[in-house]
Motif scaffolding. Sequence first.
Motif: not given
Length: 334
Positions: A94-103, A125-139
Amino acid sequence: MRRRSLLLAAVPAGLVTLAACGDDKSASSKASPSPSGSASSVPPPKIVEGPLPAITAGKKFGEKPTVAKGDGEPSKDLAVKTVIAGGGRTVAENDFVQANYLGQVWATAKVFDNSYDRKTPLVLQLAKGSVIDGWRYALQGKKVGSRVEMAVPPTWGYGSSGNAQAGIKGTDTLVFVVDLLDSFNSKSSAKGKEVPQNDAALPKVGTNTNGSAPSIDVPKSDPPTKLVSEYVLEGDGPAVKADQSILCQFKGIVWDGGKTFEQTYGSGRLSQFSVQQMQQVLKGLAQGVTGKKVGSRILVVVPPSLGYGDTPPPGGVIKKGSTLVFSLDILAAM
């Protein structure tokens, strides 16, 4: 029924989307770690260490990486590796993250999106429904300042439907390299340098930075008739542009009586809004944040002509002709 936020986009945990964060240029034709309907009801993944393709260039934190094609079959689980360990704040769900990324796609090494070329970090935001679950769990559990590489199977990515616009098939495992630049939660505050508040005709704003609501002391005098936007704590980040969105903490009161009409402090949420959209709602607030530095706390006094004028929101403490006073912490701009 909960009253709609006066600032349009005050966001409880789990309700913010990438579309609300970025500009049209960054979201129109690229895939990003935004919500995927197919990933909303799956169980948590098992997290494994690999396999993960090698980062062959741009190996330093903050550099745009080049990543090799995946070797063989990817794991059916979520593969996560901390490539560079940071020493900052630990990121939580549920935190917000600021990030650079490559996919990119595992099987082809086709890059479908990266923020490095845009020179605009992603804020989500690392929250359910806000970002893919891979990011939510990995970060979760990673520290700010870290570079994290992950391989996300479809189950915790874009699901069996994929993302046709970005050329992602429903069978594609996706590889991400993420540089965690910062993180924010409902207890975040501005951390800038204190600026003297010497004008007795203006409200005085508290300078605490512990995540609690700052005090706002309104003088016993008539309010200014023009917009006021002043630093209380001056940050060292870039100036907010009129075409950006901001992530912030805020407290809003009316000049007469000093009653609070809305605040994020103590609510378990942050506010996120487009400056351009705010022009249509509270022109004075939009003008007040424009040009101010990220990381700052600002005092904004909005006269009725740049506020709600003779059409205040119904049922609240804002009346016809009310002057509004804001203490606003600019946490991030995107």
